[in-house]
Write a protein that holds these residues in place. Structure first.
Motif: not given
Length: 101
Positions: A11-16, A19-26, A66-78
């Motif tokens: 899972e990943a999302f683009c850090f903005k 705005d990321s505080e509001i639209n971030a994944p759980d 800002i603009g980088d992606y934040i990824i959650r790896g297979v073991n929950g690591e960020l």
């Protein structure tokens, strides 16, 4: 010898920024709450502006801009990932009828 990376779904999302505080994944909101990720702020024109994020990773503290992606790896690591590397390494996949962005 050569090796190929096993295909895994992350899972990943683009850090903005703020705005990321509001639209971030759980999972990212939880990391902020648990202080596994901290928004980096600076004072500009008398107002606090988010310019990045510091993330506790398995390799230590890493910074996302800002603009980088934040990824959650297979073991929950960020961990953070630069956009060009993310686009070369990852592609969206269909999961149970939906898309992972």
């Amino acid at each position: 010898m050569k090796f190929r990376k096993k295909p895994v779904v992350v899972e990943a999302f683009c850090f903005k920024g703020a705005d990321s505080e509001i639209n971030a994944p759980d999972w990212f909101a939880q990391a902020l709450q648990n202080e596994k990720a901290i928004l980096d702020r600076a004072l500009k024109d008398g107002h606090a502006h988010v310019y990045g994020c510091t993330i506790d990773t398995l390799e230590g503290k890493m910074h996302a801009r800002i603009g980088d992606y934040i990824i959650r790896g297979v073991n929950g690591e960020l961990y953070p990932c630069k956009p060009d590397t993310f686009r070369k390494t990852y592609e969206a996949v269909e999961v149970r009828g939906g898309m992972i962005n």
